[in-house]
Design a protein around this motif. Structure first.
Motif, short mmCIF file in Angstrom:
data_model
loop_
_atom_site.label_atom_id
_atom_site.label_comp_id
_atom_site.label_asym_id
_atom_site.label_seq_id
_atom_site.Cartn_x
_atom_site.Cartn_y
_atom_site.Cartn_z
N PHE A 1 0.88 -1.08 0.06
CA PHE A 1 -0.06 -0.12 -0.02
C PHE A 1 1.02 1.21 -0.14
CE2 PHE A 1 0.79 -1.16 4.18
CZ PHE A 1 1.18 0.06 4.93
N SER A 2 0.17 2.23 -0.09
CA SER A 2 0.75 3.78 -0.19
C SER A 2 0.45 4.35 1.07
CB SER A 2 0.82 4.63 -1.29
OG SER A 2 1.37 4.04 -2.52
N SER A 3 1.08 5.38 1.60
CA SER A 3 0.66 6.39 2.78
C SER A 3 0.91 7.73 2.68
CB SER A 3 1.10 5.50 3.92
OG SER A 3 2.48 5.89 4.31
N VAL A 4 0.30 8.40 3.31
CA VAL A 4 0.47 9.95 3.41
C VAL A 4 0.00 10.35 4.71
CG1 VAL A 4 -1.89 10.46 2.20
CG2 VAL A 4 0.19 12.16 2.45
N GLY A 5 0.95 10.93 5.45
CA GLY A 5 0.61 11.61 6.61
C GLY A 5 1.71 12.57 7.19
N ILE A 6 1.82 12.67 8.65
CA ILE A 6 2.70 13.65 9.17
C ILE A 6 3.42 12.79 10.31
CG2 ILE A 6 1.27 15.62 8.88
CD1 ILE A 6 0.65 15.31 11.82
N ASP A 7 4.61 13.69 10.80
CA ASP A 7 5.28 13.03 11.87
C ASP A 7 4.48 13.53 13.18
OD1 ASP A 7 7.38 12.59 13.89
OD2 ASP A 7 8.99 12.58 12.41
N ASN A 8 3.77 12.55 13.70
CA ASN A 8 3.00 13.16 14.91
C ASN A 8 3.82 13.43 16.10
OD1 ASN A 8 -0.29 13.00 14.59
ND2 ASN A 8 0.56 11.29 13.60
N ILE A 9 4.90 12.64 16.24
CA ILE A 9 5.63 12.83 17.31
C ILE A 9 6.57 14.12 17.26
CG2 ILE A 9 7.76 11.89 18.46
CD1 ILE A 9 7.02 9.23 17.64
N ASP A 10 6.93 14.58 16.18
CA ASP A 10 7.83 15.77 16.06
C ASP A 10 7.06 16.97 15.91
OD1 ASP A 10 10.52 16.88 15.18
OD2 ASP A 10 9.22 17.53 13.39
N SER A 11 5.58 16.76 15.55
CA SER A 11 4.65 17.85 15.40
C SER A 11 4.36 18.11 17.13
CB SER A 11 3.81 17.45 14.56
OG SER A 11 4.02 17.47 13.27
N ALA A 12 4.07 17.24 17.73
CA ALA A 12 3.71 17.49 19.08
C ALA A 12 4.75 17.90 19.94
CB ALA A 12 3.10 16.00 19.66
N PHE A 13 5.96 17.29 19.79
CA PHE A 13 7.25 18.06 20.38
C PHE A 13 7.33 19.35 20.00
CE2 PHE A 13 11.58 19.23 19.68
CZ PHE A 13 12.30 18.76 20.86
N LYS A 14 7.18 19.73 18.78
CA LYS A 14 7.52 21.26 18.53
C LYS A 14 6.52 22.22 19.35
CE LYS A 14 9.48 20.61 14.16
NZ LYS A 14 9.18 20.89 12.38
N ALA A 15 5.28 21.67 19.45
CA ALA A 15 4.17 22.38 20.14
C ALA A 15 4.52 22.66 21.55
CB ALA A 15 2.90 21.86 19.87
N VAL A 16 4.99 21.34 22.12
CA VAL A 16 5.19 21.32 23.57
C VAL A 16 6.51 22.09 24.00
CG1 VAL A 16 5.48 19.99 25.81
CG2 VAL A 16 3.84 19.53 24.00
N ASP A 17 7.51 22.10 23.16
CA ASP A 17 8.79 22.46 23.26
C ASP A 17 8.53 23.82 23.33
OD1 ASP A 17 11.70 22.29 23.29
OD2 ASP A 17 11.56 23.53 21.55
N TYR A 18 7.60 24.56 22.55
CA TYR A 18 7.56 25.98 22.43
C TYR A 18 6.86 26.39 23.72
CZ TYR A 18 5.73 30.77 21.09
OH TYR A 18 5.48 31.98 21.13
N LEU A 19 6.02 25.79 24.45
CA LEU A 19 5.43 26.07 25.62
C LEU A 19 6.61 26.17 26.64
CD1 LEU A 19 2.27 24.05 25.85
CD2 LEU A 19 2.36 26.28 25.50
N CYS A 20 7.37 25.15 26.63
CA CYS A 20 8.53 25.03 27.52
C CYS A 20 9.47 26.20 27.38
CB CYS A 20 9.40 23.88 27.33
SG CYS A 20 8.57 22.40 27.66
#
Length: 341
Positions: free
Chosen positions: A160-179
């Motif tokens: 199969f093929s797939s398309v998506g995002i890097d959920n771990i990295d995206s969440a990291f950036k959000a919380v890192d910004y809060l920190c």
């Protein structure tokens, strides 16, 4: 009714009887040109398989299915709308199925829909495809694109093929910004009860950001709920009533974030001065809430367009290499985050 039989059809098409049988039973492992040729002979000769009264149009292989994990999901709704517009320009019929079953694996639902709807291709939005899905996915032999889903690293991705995002990295950036804004007591609200795949990955990103900034993980700050405004409201209520020291909240979806923000404001707390909050997905709900809610925006249009392109690439050439695309997210800072001295 024509007296033609399956052997006659095979002879006219220049193929074996087994190939005709596979077309009649809508098995996917037949080349498109061969399938069209056999279907044309069947229709011209008014052949009805097994002497049944089934409509011959049921033999058509121009059905594309969209399967959506869950029921209420505005994020997936936006993707579906975009996919529908793209496919409407092609000579294909579109069927839509919402999978809210908790008893069956997503791979089982996928196979059921392929058989029941006689699908020529599938785009599956969401879902959880892990190692035990391998045995199912290997047997499909049908154009398949899995979008915005959790696919574990040990799954054989050749079918199969797939398309998506890097959920771990995206969440990291959000919380890192809060920190970076000085927050140390950061709560986590997730839709783990109804969306365990993204919950786990985004939770990992949350934890990764805390550890990188020298902040200890506190499980008392975790709340799992459902993908609804009401659940966000109730989770925030329980979280803040028991942990008054919390100064920021990371939510794994904008829907939950809006519900949480509603509760915060109902207690005469101010956003962001008392509690900062950031969501995930990039839905317009957060943009038009007051104060506007920061978010991790997913590229909705790109996800939809890539899913359609990958699907038709497989439909036109099943021998083509499967592709697995990771798209970038965008951290959008609005009025819901303040620094902590």
């Amino acid at each position: 009714m024509s007296s033609i039989n399956i052997k006659d059809i095979a002879k006219l098409a220049g193929v074996g009887v087994s190939t005709v049988s596979r077309v009649i039973n809508n098995h996917p492992d037949v080349k498109k040109e061969t399938r069209v040729k056999i279907q044309d002979i069947i229709e011209k000769n008014n052949y009805i398989p097994n002497n049944s009264a089934r409509n011959l149009k049921m033999l058509a292989s121009n059905n594309i299915g969209i399967i959506v994990k869950g029921s209420f999901n505005p994020f997936f709704s936006k993707i579906v709308e975009r996919i529908e517009r793209s496919i409407s320009n092609e000579n294909y019929l579109l069927t839509l199925h919402y999978n809210s079953s908790c008893e069956k694996d997503d791979s089982e639902i996928l196979i059921e829909q392929i058989k029941e709807k006689r699908l020529n291709g599938v785009i599956y939005l969401g879902g959880n495809f892990d190692n035990k899905s391998n045995n199912y996915l290997k047997l499909l032999n049908i154009p398949l694109v899995i979008a915005s889903a959790n696919i574990s690293d040990d799954v054989d991705k050749s079918g199969f093929s797939s398309v998506g995002i890097d959920n771990i990295d995206s969440a990291f950036k959000a919380v890192d910004y809060l920190c970076k804004m000085g927050h140390k007591n950061i709560g986590l609200l997730s839709s783990g009860f109804s969306d365990s795949n993204n919950r786990n990955l985004r939770t990992f990103g949350y934890e990764k950001a805390l550890l990188k900034n020298g902040i200890s993980i506190n499980i008392d700050y975790y709340r799992d709920g459902y993908y609804t405004f009401e659940s966000g409201y109730e989770m925030a209520k329980d979280l803040l009533n028991k942990n008054s020291e919390i100064t920021a909240i990371f939510s794994t979806s904008d829907i939950i974030a809006v519900g949480a923000a509603k509760y915060i404001l109902s207690t005469n707390r101010q956003i962001p001065n008392d509690v900062s909050i950031i969501g995930f997905d990039g839905l317009e709900y957060g943009e038009f809430f007051h104060p506007s809610i920061s978010t991790v925006a997913q590229p909705i249009e790109e996800i939809a367009d890539n899913a359609v392109e990958l699907l038709f690439r497989q439909i036109n050439d099943m021998e083509s290499l499967n592709e697995h695309i990771k798209l970038k997210t965008n951290l959008i800072i609005r009025d819901s985050i303040a620094s902590v001295n």
